[in-house]
Design an enzyme around this catalytic site. Structure first.
Site, PDB file in Angstrom:
ATOM      1  CG  HIS A   1      -0.353  -0.012   2.542  1.00 56.49           C
ATOM      2  ND1 HIS A   1       0.007   1.139   3.205  1.00 56.49           N
ATOM      3  CD2 HIS A   1      -0.041  -1.037   3.368  1.00 56.49           C
ATOM      4  CE1 HIS A   1       0.504   0.820   4.390  1.00 56.49           C
ATOM      5  NE2 HIS A   1       0.494  -0.490   4.514  1.00 56.49           N
TER       6      HIS A   1
ATOM      7  CG  ASP B   1      -2.473   4.164   2.981  1.00 60.01           C
ATOM      8  OD1 ASP B   1      -2.129   3.091   2.437  1.00 60.01           O
ATOM      9  OD2 ASP B   1      -3.255   4.215   3.948  1.00 60.01           O
TER      10      ASP B   1
ATOM     11  CG  ASP C   1       3.118   0.048   7.715  1.00 63.54           C
ATOM     12  OD1 ASP C   1       2.576  -0.519   6.744  1.00 63.54           O
ATOM     13  OD2 ASP C   1       2.496   0.430   8.713  1.00 63.54           O
TER      14      ASP C   1
ATOM     15  CD  GLU D   1      -2.860  -1.472   5.740  1.00 68.22           C
ATOM     16  OE1 GLU D   1      -2.844  -2.502   6.445  1.00 68.22           O
ATOM     17  OE2 GLU D   1      -2.307  -0.403   6.087  1.00 68.22           O
ATOM     18  CD  GLU D   2      -0.868   2.246   7.714  1.00 69.55           C
ATOM     19  OE1 GLU D   2      -1.513   1.837   8.700  1.00 69.55           O
ATOM     20  OE2 GLU D   2       0.296   1.866   7.473  1.00 69.55           O
TER      21      GLU D   2
ATOM     22  CG  ASP E   1      -0.774  -7.169   2.117  1.00 70.24           C
ATOM     23  OD1 ASP E   1       0.062  -6.355   1.673  1.00 70.24           O
ATOM     24  OD2 ASP E   1      -1.841  -6.818   2.649  1.00 70.24           O
TER      25      ASP E   1
ATOM     26  CG  HIS F   1       1.627   2.289  12.679  1.00 66.78           C
ATOM     27  ND1 HIS F   1       0.276   2.062  12.809  1.00 66.78           N
ATOM     28  CD2 HIS F   1       1.920   1.953  11.396  1.00 66.78           C
ATOM     29  CE1 HIS F   1      -0.220   1.613  11.670  1.00 66.78           C
ATOM     30  NE2 HIS F   1       0.773   1.532  10.794  1.00 66.78           N
TER      31      HIS F   1
END
Length: 446
Positions: free
Chosen positions: A85, A87, A116, A150-151, A176, A419
């Site tokens: 992804h 984003d 990520d 996705e986030e 994934d 994150h």
């Protein structure tokens, strides 16, 4: 690191990741807060960085900025889907290097999204670009599905699944993000573990709510809304759901046994027979390992009165729940209502997702395992239950083999940076990851 003919060129691949990390594609649940220009710029820059891929593969736009590429192989009988992804989550904390700088310092690429999940996205694209430049044709159709929200649990992956289903595509397997080549994964285990997620916990969110009269803080009544919410939280915290150790966790520890602490090797090696003992050991080892054994509840948001001298008329608590394989949303709701034991506490479902089905450890898993063994010969490939949620959970609607693995070496500190602040990926680790994706595509059987 020695280079072989036909392998990705390190400086080229790193420069591409740097260029894309520098574009702040931060997603938000509120569309009005999304910088649409950043996402436009990312899609444009991706085409600049990977011209052969864009010229050769068929592209279908999905949602606002989701991308679905189709690479025709020698056969369409057993197509493969590779996911990532574009984003990222917002930047928080104090960083050693700019979060959107993409700086290379001390052998690492620094920036939000390196782990990520732009590292995987660029890794996949660079592997495909390199193979296309060689004139390579995969044995089976390959689809690249890159989500854009996705986030925030957005719809781009759902729409990609709908598009594939409309075309009659039933993937042989889907890959994934999720696992990694993890060092310091478990206390006393010396070898890195190449963990491949066979399933992931279900993510469900509840809101506990109590309504009351409110009023002036000088005349409080016993067990008002805030007190009832507090009591409900404490009751929930003191009464976790029953632990369980699912089959992927048992196999994970069986494979780690030769590399574990000497006193624990017999327990690991006989994990299936000694499941109660292993479960107790995991519960006692700390929150990370405890989460491997049960459904978890985290109270994440609280709200009450808007002023210090006003009694709350409404008190709320948000609870984020990660549902273990074997439990269900219905089980969770029954547990919460039973434990809270207060009819005045309303329980509202904000989001509900069941745990994903457990993917088989058959030929497709063995392909991932063998590729890990080739590129990371010191690592032990093993299955596990992923704690977080990925876009891949939506692909279980059209595929029974959905795996979660990012082919990058990650230390414990790097995993904690996801994150959080100081997210970074080693240059050598990134190039090895590109090589892993390339070898995986080359290994897809006819």
């Amino acid at each position: 690191m020695s280079m072989r003919e036909g392998e990705p060129e390190p400086s080229r691949a790193v420069a591409k990741l740097q260029a894309l990390v520098r574009i702040p594609t931060v997603s938000d649940r509120d569309p009005a807060k999304v910088d649409v220009q950043a996402f436009d710029d990312f899609v444009t820059e991706l085409a600049v960085q990977f011209p052969v891929l864009h010229d050769t593969l068929e592209l279908t736009r999905v949602d606002s900025h989701g991308l679905l590429f189709h690479w025709s192989g020698a056969s369409a009988e057993r197509p493969v889907v590779l996911m990532a992804h574009l984003d990222v989550v917002p930047v928080e904390g104090t960083w050693q290097h700019p979060a959107f700088g993409g700086d290379v310092v001390d052998g690492n690429i620094w920036g939000r999204g390196t782990l990520d999940d732009k590292g995987s996205l660029v890794g996949i694209c660079e592997a495909v670009e390199t193979l296309l430049e060689r004139g390579f044709t995969p044995a089976q159709d390959v689809w690249l599905s890159f989500g854009c929200n996705e986030e925030v649990s957005g719809t781009s992956a759902v729409l990609a699944v709908e598009e594939l289903a409309r075309r009659g595509v039933r993937p042989w397997f889907v890959l994934d993000e999720g696992g990694a080549v993890a060092s310091e994964a478990f206390p006393g285990v010396t070898a890195p573990i190449g963990v491949i997620g066979l399933t992931e916990k279900g993510v469900t969110s509840l809101e506990l709510r109590v309504e009351g009269r409110g009023g002036h803080a000088s005349t409080p009544s016993p067990m008002g809304p805030t007190a009832r919410i507090a009591r409900a939280i404490v009751r929930l915290d003191r009464a976790p759901m029953a632990p369980r150790t699912p089959s992927p966790t048992i196999e994970l520890f069986r494979r780690m046994a030769p590399h574990g602490p000497l006193p624990l090797r017999p327990v690991f090696a006989n994990a299936a027979r000694l499941k109660p003992l292993l479960t107790r050991a995991l519960l006692a080892a700390g929150p990370e390992t405890s989460a491997m054994t049960r459904t978890t509840f985290a109270v994440t948001t609280l709200s009450g009165s808007p002023a210090l001298n006003v009694i709350a008329a409404t008190a709320r608590a948000g609870v984020n729940i990660r549902i273990m394989v074997g439990d269900t949303v219905a089980d969770v709701l029954e547990h919460v209502r039973t434990v809270v034991a207060d009819d005045q506490v309303e329980v509202d479902i904000v989001e509900r997702n069941e745990p994903s089905p457990v993917s088989p450890m058959d030929e497709a898993f063995e392909l991932l395992e063998a590729t890990i063994g080739e590129v990371f010969p010191d690592a032990v490939a093993a299955p596990y239950v992923m704690m977080a949620a990925t876009d891949s959970r939506f692909f279980t609607e059209i595929c029974e083999r959905v795996y979660r693995f990012a082919p990058f070496r990650m230390t414990k500190a790097q995993r904690q940076a996801i994150h959080s602040y100081d997210e970074h990926l080693g240059v050598d680790a990134f190039v090895d990851g590109v090589r892993w994706y390339q070898r995986l595509i080359e290994r897809i059987p006819a």
